[in-house]
Design an enzyme around this catalytic site. Structure first.
Site, short mmCIF file in Angstrom:
data_model
loop_
_atom_site.label_atom_id
_atom_site.label_comp_id
_atom_site.label_asym_id
_atom_site.label_seq_id
_atom_site.Cartn_x
_atom_site.Cartn_y
_atom_site.Cartn_z
N THR A 17 31.71 45.89 68.89
CA THR A 17 32.09 45.27 70.17
C THR A 17 30.85 45.00 71.03
O THR A 17 30.63 43.88 71.50
CB THR A 17 33.05 46.21 70.94
OG1 THR A 17 34.13 46.51 70.07
CG2 THR A 17 33.57 45.57 72.21
N LYS A 193 30.08 61.61 80.18
CA LYS A 193 29.38 60.80 81.18
C LYS A 193 28.99 61.66 82.39
O LYS A 193 27.91 61.48 82.96
CB LYS A 193 30.27 59.64 81.61
CG LYS A 193 30.49 58.64 80.47
CD LYS A 193 31.64 57.72 80.76
CE LYS A 193 31.84 56.72 79.65
NZ LYS A 193 33.09 55.96 79.80
#
Ligand SMILES: NC(=O)c1ccc[n+]([C@@H]2O[C@H](COP(=O)([O-])OP(=O)(O)OC[C@H]3O[C@@H](n4cnc5c(N)ncnc54)[C@H](OP(=O)(O)O)[C@@H]3O)[C@@H](O)[C@H]2O)c1
Length: 413
Positions: A17, A193
């Site tokens: 992607t 994250k």
């Protein structure tokens, strides 16, 4: 700038992607980059499971872009690239949240750049702003909506009244959620994250395993309906903060008061709020994922690497990880509708020093619902109260608990 005949050769690991979108974007922007930077970037070779040879690509590149994902073989390739003196750009949060210190040390040792803007919050420039623009600020806390899939699901549940499985199915149909959505909905993706953001905010080494995370799988339509009644928005929030001389990093579903900067971040958008006494508060928001969007952040890193000086976080300073932290909690109890129930619940909460901020009580035939929001209290004390309350004979189902974040920021006078 005068263009040089010598192209800047980029080795591309991964062509899915993001990798394929990066390849296309680099081709489309090469002229403009050459005019600006003086060298024309071009792809030296592409590695996937079906094409390319890593050693050959490495030999013919000045910089390696790693867009494979996961830790194996990505870690080995990134380490080998840096050992060979190549700059590395990656979007890989799993790699950085588990092997960040090893990678930063290798980059320092070999005098190369390691850039990773796209690893957190897609195209939102949180990494650059924290490590460069805010390098002079003492950061006290970072809050983030750093997973677009869960934010999309919670937004749809709030907007349409859909259940969690219905909203998840819709997210999968629209391509916002993977066929196996577990990393996203469990909070693990957001935890990785937040570990990276905590590293930059506090200069502390935070491993993914040190982030306590909860997901959104148990959020119900009722939670959202009561939140609306109380004027709250439900989000999957990552928080990283300085507490008691240490660092606490969490991911959890939380209610936000309407004027919190993250309360209005909807759909697949991400946002990061940085708090510091020097700057009050800064919120950055934008698309959190997507091939072209993430590719744009990756290309930004490649261009930065083409123009030194290198930018690496300074060596980490040893700081304790704090796990028992004060939170404000929302509590939803299904109880028998009889006198004295609220008093007994309040007594147990009081024994553990938990004080109630607001209560909504509703009768439902023989049963009643008690929905309360508490004043901030240490999580261990609140959990101890929950343990006792869940054992009361009039409690009909497991207490439901969600954290509440309630502050607004005031602009400096
Ligand atoms: N997708 C997003 O919106 C997004 C947003 C932010 C960050 N990221 C991060 O960007 C990175 C790439 O994500 P993606 O969504 O582009 O992944 P993806 O679509 O699954 O693509 C992965 C690519 O890596 C290749 N690959 C897998 N294993 C390999 C191996 N052992 N050796 C060589 N090549 C291998 C695959 O090869 P084949 O083509 O042969 O299968 C594929 O080309 C991840 O770190 C992800 O966390 C993604």
């Amino acid at each position: 700038m005068t263009p040089s005949s010598d192209p800047f050769r980029v080795g591309l690991l991964g062509h899915g992607t993001v990798g394929s979108a990066f390849h296309e974007l680099l081709g489309a922007r090469a002229d403009a980059i050459e005019a600006e930077v003086g060298r024309r970037p071009e792809i030296a070779g592409v590695l996937t499971t079906r094409q390319g040879d890593f050693a050959e690509i490495l030999g013919s590149s000045e910089l390696i872009v790693e867009l494979i994902g996961g830790t194996d073989p990505a870690r080995d390739y990134v380490l080998r690239a840096m050992a060979a003196g190549r700059h590395v750009v990656t979007a890989n949060k799993q790699l950085l949240s588990q092997f960040g210190e090893e990678l930063f040390a290798a980059a320092r040792e070999h005098g190369v750049q390691l850039r990773f803007e796209a690893a957190v919050a897609g195209v939102v420039p949180a990494i650059r702003v924290m490590s460069e623009s805010l390098a002079g600020a003492y950061i006290e806390r970072v809050h983030g909506i750093v997973n677009g899939t869960t934010n999309f699901i919670l937004t749809e549940m709030t907007r349409t009244g859909e259940t969690y499985p219905e909203a998840l199915r819709q997210a999968q149909e629209l391509g916002y959620a993977e066929a196996d959505p577990s990393e996203d909905v469990s909070g693990k993706d957001a935890a990785a994250k937040m570990a990276i953001l905590a590293r930059l905010a506090f200069n502390a080494a935070v491993h993914l395993d040190e982030v306590r995370y909860e997901g959104i799988e148990r959020v119900t339509v009722d939670d959202i309906a009561y939140a609306k009644e109380l004027g709250l928005a439900l989000k999957l929030v990552g928080s990283a903060e300085r507490i008691d001389g240490g660092i606490a990093v969490h991911v959890y579903p939380a209610f936000l008061y309407a004027d919190h900067p993250l309360a209005s971040v909807n759909g697949a958008f991400n946002a990061v709020t940085v708090e510091s006494p020097t700057i009050t508060e800064i919120t950055l928001s934008g698309p959190g994922a997507g091939g072209p969007q993430t590719a744009s952040a990756v290309l930004g890193d490649v261009i930065s690497a083409m123009i030194p000086p290198p930018s690496l976080p300074p060596p980490a300073v040893e700081q304790p990880i704090v796990t028992d932290v004060e939170f404000s909690f929302y509590l939803h109890l299904e109880v028998a509708d009889r006198p004295g129930v609220l008093a007994q619940v309040a007594e147990i909460l009081g024994m553990q020093e938990v004080s109630i901020k607001s209560v909504v009580q509703k009768g439902l035939g023989d049963e009643a619902r008690l929905v309360m929001v508490m004043h901030p209290v240490l999580e261990s004390k609140f959990r101890a109260a929950m343990e006792l309350i869940s054992r009361l004979d009039f409690v009909r189902s497991e207490p439901r608990v969600i954290r509440v974040i309630e502050e607004a920021f005031e602009a400096p006078a």
